[in-house]
Scaffold this motif. Sequence first.
Motif, PDB file in Angstrom:
ATOM      1  N   ARG A 280      39.864  43.551  43.969  1.00 47.49           N
ATOM      2  CA  ARG A 280      40.906  44.138  44.822  1.00 47.49           C
ATOM      3  C   ARG A 280      42.188  44.457  44.057  1.00 47.49           C
ATOM      4  O   ARG A 280      42.875  45.433  44.367  1.00 47.49           O
ATOM      5  N   ILE A 281      42.523  43.658  43.053  1.00 50.59           N
ATOM      6  CA  ILE A 281      43.784  43.871  42.339  1.00 50.59           C
ATOM      7  C   ILE A 281      43.760  45.180  41.552  1.00 50.59           C
ATOM      8  O   ILE A 281      44.813  45.722  41.181  1.00 50.59           O
ATOM      9  N   LYS A 282      42.570  45.723  41.342  1.00 48.74           N
ATOM     10  CA  LYS A 282      42.446  47.014  40.657  1.00 48.74           C
ATOM     11  C   LYS A 282      43.111  48.138  41.459  1.00 48.74           C
ATOM     12  O   LYS A 282      43.449  49.193  40.905  1.00 48.74           O
ATOM     13  N   ASP A 283      43.297  47.915  42.769  1.00 48.98           N
ATOM     14  CA  ASP A 283      43.913  48.929  43.624  1.00 48.98           C
ATOM     15  C   ASP A 283      45.429  48.980  43.479  1.00 48.98           C
ATOM     16  O   ASP A 283      46.074  49.873  44.046  1.00 48.98           O
ATOM     17  N   VAL A 284      45.995  48.027  42.750  1.00 44.48           N
ATOM     18  CA  VAL A 284      47.451  47.932  42.634  1.00 44.48           C
ATOM     19  C   VAL A 284      47.900  48.441  41.265  1.00 44.48           C
ATOM     20  O   VAL A 284      47.369  48.027  40.236  1.00 44.48           O
ATOM     21  N   LYS A 285      48.898  49.302  41.254  1.00 45.96           N
ATOM     22  CA  LYS A 285      49.433  49.852  40.010  1.00 45.96           C
ATOM     23  C   LYS A 285      50.425  48.883  39.359  1.00 45.96           C
ATOM     24  O   LYS A 285      51.009  48.035  40.040  1.00 45.96           O
TER      25      LYS A 285
END
Length: 389
Positions: A280-285
């Motif tokens: 999920r953290i991959k969705d955050v820049k």
Amino acid sequence: MIEYKLSDDTWSNEEIEAINRVINSNRFSMGKEVEEYERKFSEKVGSKYAVMSNSGSSANLLAIAALVYSGKLSSGDEVIVPAVSWSTTFFPVAQHNLKLRFVDIDVNTFNIDVSILENAITDRTKAIFSVNLLGNPCEYGKILEVCKKYNLILIEDNCEALGGLYKEKQLGTIGLLGTYSTFYSHHLCTMEGGVTVTDDEELYHYLLSIRAHGWTRNLPSNSKIYAKSNDDFYESFNFIMPGYNLRPIEMEGAIGIEQLKKFDKIIEQRKKNAKYFIERIKDVKYIRPQKEVGDSSWFGFGMLLNDELDIRKQVVEALKKNNIEVRPVVAGNFTKNIAVKYLDYEIYGNLVNADIIHKNGFFVGNHSKDNRKEVDMLIDVLKGILNER
């Protein structure tokens, strides 16, 4: 709105029944419950000996004291430590007249930078005190290679990494001594509590004596460090080294026995939670998670903001506003703490990566139960702050 706590409750009726068992026994100071917990703990992690104490901090103090009183370390010897850890990794070293040598960390793993480790060694270096930060194993292949080459003692501060593995070996059992914490927010909870493990019988006997005032009462009759007499009266108050009172209570031992039964399930769930978080953290820049080495037991979810963005304060405030508990990455660069003025220490090179962690790092909790909803909430808040930039 749900709350995202730093930790969750691992207790159920079994722990309450264990407490009541101790109350009904009318024996509260360290005794059979603690002994059974130590035996079962050592079996679980794969060490020969385990000594329970009243905290993980005390477990570290016991480990260092045992090395000094046994003569394996001497006043003035250098101990290499990572620049990022909890205070009681460092304090016992200084309290026993050893010199701290701070080494930078790897900005990705948050653990000691093994690429510069060998260069940090001097002719006074006698030990490496590694730290498996936030559950993440150090790169022990390289660390053990360095220890063997320079005949260094390896000690593991594993207080945040119970259940983690490096090449299928339990963290905390890789060095000569390893330590664990079972404080409330950790993998297992015994209220307060810590454990020091070793395969060295002589060190084990030092640990037993130092934990309880430095007396001989708790030593076996065939002790490696003292010829114990048959006079129980005399041996009840006979002191052979400057010890402490670091003893746990029976309730903590009894709770630990029940907690160990849940060990595998708790670690497995933490790893499942982590797998979801990493995806999920991959969705955050502008943010990246701690990079796993080996098989982490995921104490928490460590993150690092892009160094070009000076917005950690805003991020932390937003998380708090949304009922998400958040903490620094342990103490950040520990040499920035005022307490170091009381310590004998040197810094090898520059602590560039420790400074980055100090400025831009933070972590949120992981739980023993499914916390995907909490992670989803975290990701939504982070995206709201960072992805719109």
